[in-house]
Design a protein around this motif. Structure first.
Motif, short mmCIF file in Angstrom:
data_model
loop_
_atom_site.label_atom_id
_atom_site.label_comp_id
_atom_site.label_asym_id
_atom_site.label_seq_id
_atom_site.Cartn_x
_atom_site.Cartn_y
_atom_site.Cartn_z
N THR A 247 0.81 -1.35 0.02
CA THR A 247 0.08 -0.15 0.07
C THR A 247 0.98 1.14 0.09
O THR A 247 1.59 1.53 0.35
CB THR A 247 -1.35 -0.01 1.32
OG1 THR A 247 -1.11 0.82 1.10
CG2 THR A 247 -0.26 0.02 2.78
N THR A 248 0.03 2.42 -0.33
CA THR A 248 0.46 3.77 -0.16
C THR A 248 1.82 4.11 0.86
O THR A 248 2.96 3.89 0.36
CB THR A 248 -0.03 4.82 -0.96
OG1 THR A 248 -0.60 4.09 -1.76
CG2 THR A 248 1.00 6.00 -1.48
N SER A 249 1.11 3.56 1.93
CA SER A 249 2.07 4.54 3.23
C SER A 249 3.03 3.91 3.74
O SER A 249 4.15 4.20 4.11
CB SER A 249 1.23 4.85 4.15
OG SER A 249 0.38 3.40 4.78
N SER A 250 2.87 2.03 2.46
CA SER A 250 4.09 1.41 3.27
C SER A 250 4.73 1.21 2.24
O SER A 250 6.07 0.79 2.86
CB SER A 250 3.98 -0.12 3.77
OG SER A 250 2.62 0.01 4.52
N GLN A 255 7.71 7.06 0.94
CA GLN A 255 7.85 7.76 2.17
C GLN A 255 8.79 8.60 1.63
O GLN A 255 8.94 9.39 2.13
CB GLN A 255 8.36 6.74 3.38
CG GLN A 255 7.20 5.72 3.47
CD GLN A 255 7.72 4.62 4.54
OE1 GLN A 255 8.42 4.90 5.17
NE2 GLN A 255 6.14 4.40 4.69
N GLU A 256 9.98 8.95 1.63
CA GLU A 256 11.93 9.40 0.63
C GLU A 256 10.66 10.73 -0.18
O GLU A 256 10.91 11.62 0.23
CB GLU A 256 12.16 8.83 -0.04
CG GLU A 256 13.06 7.41 0.65
CD GLU A 256 14.14 6.83 0.19
OE1 GLU A 256 13.96 6.77 -1.32
OE2 GLU A 256 14.48 5.50 0.82
N LEU A 257 9.98 9.96 -1.01
CA LEU A 257 8.93 11.47 -1.46
C LEU A 257 8.56 12.51 -0.55
O LEU A 257 8.91 13.47 -1.57
CB LEU A 257 8.39 10.98 -2.85
CG LEU A 257 9.57 9.62 -4.36
CD1 LEU A 257 9.03 9.61 -5.08
CD2 LEU A 257 10.93 10.62 -4.83
N ALA A 258 7.82 11.44 0.12
CA ALA A 258 7.05 12.90 0.27
C ALA A 258 7.98 13.45 1.54
O ALA A 258 7.47 14.61 1.48
CB ALA A 258 6.08 11.51 1.15
N GLU A 259 9.23 13.03 2.12
CA GLU A 259 10.12 13.89 2.21
C GLU A 259 10.00 15.16 2.06
O GLU A 259 10.92 16.01 2.24
CB GLU A 259 11.11 12.99 3.67
CG GLU A 259 10.50 11.84 4.75
CD GLU A 259 11.01 11.26 5.03
OE1 GLU A 259 12.64 11.05 4.78
OE2 GLU A 259 10.76 10.81 5.91
N LYS A 260 11.29 13.97 0.89
CA LYS A 260 11.52 15.57 -0.40
C LYS A 260 10.00 16.98 -0.15
O LYS A 260 10.56 16.96 -1.36
CB LYS A 260 12.44 14.85 -0.93
CG LYS A 260 12.86 13.85 -0.45
CD LYS A 260 13.55 13.66 -2.40
CE LYS A 260 15.08 12.43 -1.75
NZ LYS A 260 15.37 11.85 -2.93
N ASP A 261 9.39 16.35 0.11
CA ASP A 261 7.95 17.20 -0.95
C ASP A 261 8.00 17.26 -2.44
O ASP A 261 7.81 18.51 -3.12
CB ASP A 261 8.41 18.85 0.13
CG ASP A 261 7.32 19.50 0.21
OD1 ASP A 261 5.50 18.24 -0.15
OD2 ASP A 261 7.22 20.62 0.19
N GLU A 262 7.94 16.39 -3.03
CA GLU A 262 8.07 15.72 -4.44
C GLU A 262 6.57 16.36 -5.28
O GLU A 262 6.36 16.63 -5.98
CB GLU A 262 8.35 14.38 -4.95
CG GLU A 262 9.63 14.23 -4.53
CD GLU A 262 10.91 15.37 -5.59
OE1 GLU A 262 9.99 15.51 -7.13
OE2 GLU A 262 11.53 15.21 -5.18
N ALA A 263 5.41 15.85 -3.57
CA ALA A 263 3.76 15.88 -4.49
C ALA A 263 3.06 16.20 -3.41
O ALA A 263 3.61 16.49 -2.15
CB ALA A 263 4.00 14.32 -5.52
N THR A 264 1.53 16.70 -3.73
CA THR A 264 0.55 16.50 -2.52
C THR A 264 -0.23 15.33 -2.19
O THR A 264 -0.66 15.31 -0.52
CB THR A 264 0.14 17.98 -3.21
OG1 THR A 264 1.13 18.94 -3.57
CG2 THR A 264 -0.83 17.99 -2.21
#
Length: 580
Positions: A247-250, A255-264
């Motif tokens: 799944t997405t959150s796992s 997770q790395e891309l979210a920390e880099k603020d790559e998207a919403t």
């Protein structure tokens, strides 16, 4: 005394005391229009002023009746009934009837305005039993008519070519399916969206850009494209390979891309395709939406229905469950879904040429495969993390990152370049059984009537094929391979044979299905905006099991984690954890 006749006596009486009409020496035909008649005319009534109307038709719009024995003779008195028409008085010429009803034109089965026209979707069913709304093109600038609006007589849907009800089809009981998740009392209902509103959404996006790529791909075995000989059908083998649907959150990469603020917005192609094709769905499903800060994560629960491959979900008479009275355990929806999922997994692994020297390596290794723990080799799979721009303007940018999947690679027959492909499989269980949706016999019709076979699958599996097409387009695959797998014996679901493989370009296939990606992106952006305007937390988007409605709930944090812990740990362990 001379004899007096009765006529002389009557004539001698005064006219004012007489009780009959006044006598006249003139003929009664003078001053009265005379209408001759033919021997073939039927004199069924003393005076029938409507027997001959305008253009030779009666008052009810039917044809003028005549005797075929006199059809070659002259018709006397044709059109003379107008001579007997009553002339309206002058004071009646301005009289008009006041009616409060609409002036809209009526069809045979009701007003023409009751049919929904617009950018509807084909596939699905929506009759009086509360099913799903199916559309069918009826011509005229792409206009479409919705099947689900019949009158109480169960007749045709007001247009030529519409579907008729079957024998006592109106009297069948409504199917009541169970929801995919239990709605708890502490869940707060936020929004209700019907499919008609979803079908009107639209958002144009770009083709996306690649961010990262992981895994590797084997080459596709082109020998499966050739039609097998009947005496030597290819058997579907069990090929155990390690495949993942995290799944997405796992996902560690997301997770790395979210920390880099790559998207919403972050999602997987499996979850995102279900949301984009939700107006075609019939069976219940649910998506968990997590908002953290200014980011949205589209998740799925463990063992969710999104992981299963449905069979004939959009058929006019879909497979029945045990609760609906079905006694055929092999052809119930749950059993067919397990069979189709098993077929897709093994078929995608069987059509590969597994060679360590001839394979395409991505930039990074498979992020989910751990050689020290896995006993099976990894499956041919490439994970591409791609970003799409869902912004409405430059001032408020909104991007989406999705994990897409590719299954194999093949050489272009002309240029010799590598083409990325996705591999899926359609399965036939029994074309004579209930729920087959009028499917043809693949063994005899797949070669001679391949177009008819594919068209039937588009109708019966509209949602499934639309999801596969959307996933292939998001992954930027060059070709989508569809395998046709049938049971070796219709009464057994453990042995299957491969009857053929057909390839399409994903965008061409989407055009044939009347699939609009801009509509899907509009749905994604609308659902994301609903969650972004609310506080941080967890939400659940639920497809109603029996209606064409999506419901958005706000759920307490840790709702589904508690259910997972209850399945793994006993009540004693939970009590001990609470005391600690």
């Amino acid at each position: 005394m001379a004899e007096t006749s009765l006529a002389d006596i009557i004539a001698a009486l005064p006219s004012e005391d007489s009780w009959g009409p006044s006598t006249s020496n003139e003929t009664t035909l003078n001053g009265v229009p005379y209408a001759p008649y033919s021997k073939g005319d039927k004199l069924g009534r003393m005076a029938d002023w409507t027997a001959e109307g305008k253009d030779g038709r009666d008052g009810r719009g039917g044809r003028q009746q005549y005797n075929r024995n006199y059809r070659d003779q002259q018709v006397y008195g044709a059109g003379t009934s107008s001579l007997f028409a009553v002339q309206l008085a002058e004071d009646e010429s301005t009289f008009s009837v006041v009616s409060n009803t609409r002036d809209s034109a009526k069809t045979r089965f009701g007003r023409a305005g009751t049919f929904a026209r617009g950018r509807g979707q084909r596939g699905g069913r929506g009759d009086l039993r509360g099913g799903r709304g199916q559309f069918q093109r009826v011509g005229g600038r792409g206009g479409q008519q919705q099947y689900g609006q019949y009158d109480t007589r169960g007749g045709r849907g007001g247009a030529r070519g519409g579907r008729r009800f079957g024998w006592k089809d109106y009297d069948k009981p409504q199917r009541n399916r169970d929801a995919s998740v239990n709605i708890k009392p502490d869940w707060k209902l936020l929004e209700e969206i019907d499919f008609n509103r979803l079908a009107k959404l639209n958002l144009d996006t770009d083709d996306g850009e690649d961010i990262e790529s992981y895994g590797f791909l084997y080459y596709y075995d082109r020998s499966f494209d050739k039609q097998p000989v009947k005496t030597a059908e290819r058997k579907l083998n069990v090929v155990d390979r390690a495949a993942y649907n995290v799944t997405t959150s796992s996902d560690p990469v997301i997770q790395e891309l979210a920390e880099k603020d790559e998207a919403t917005i972050f999602a997987t192609d499996n979850i995102l395709s279900m949301l984009m094709c939700s107006p075609r769905s019939v069976y219940p499903w649910d998506i968990v939406i997590i908002r953290q800060g200014n980011k949205i994560f589209l998740d799925k629960r463990d063992n969710a229905t999104l992981d299963m491959v449905t069979v004939n979900e959009n058929a006019a008479d879909a497979p029945m469950d045990a609760s609906d009275g079905s006694k055929d355990a092999l052809n119930q929806p749950s059993a067919l879904a397990e069979e189709a999922t098993y077929i897709n997994h093994n078929f995608a692994n069987q059509v590969m040429i597994e060679s360590d020297t001839q394979k395409v390596e991505m930039t990074h290794e498979n992020p989910f495969y751990n050689p020290s723990e896995e006993t099976e080799p990894p499956a041919s799979k490439a994970y591409k993390y791609r970003r799409f721009d869902l912004s409405l303007n430059d001032e408020d940018p909104v991007h989406l990152v999705v994990r897409t999947e590719l299954d194999a690679v093949q050489k272009n027959a002309i240029s010799g370049e590598d083409q990325f492909i996705t591999v899926k499989a359609l399965n036939e269980f029994d074309h004579k059984a209930q729920g087959s949706g009028g499917a043809l016999d693949w063994r005899t019709k797949l070669v001679s009537q391949r177009g008819a076979v594919v068209a039937t699958e588009m109708k019966n599996n509209s949602c499934k094929l639309a999801r596969w097409t959307v996933q292939s387009i998001m992954a930027k695959a060059d070709v989508m391979k569809l395998g046709f797998v049938s049971r070796a014996n219709p009464k057994s679901n453990d042995r299957h044979v491969i009857l053929g493989v057909v390839g399409w370009k994903p965008r061409d296939f989407a055009q044939q299905m009347n699939l609009s990606l801009s509509n899907g992106w509009g749905i994604v952006r609308t659902i994301a905006d609903m969650c972004l305007k609310r506080e941080e937390g967890k939400y659940v988007l639920v497809k109603d099991p029996n209606k064409q409605i999506l419901r958005l709930y706000e759920v307490p944090a840790g709702s589904f984690e508690e259910e997972e812990e209850q399945g793994e740990a006993g009540p004693v362990d939970e009590a001990a954890e609470e005391e600690e």
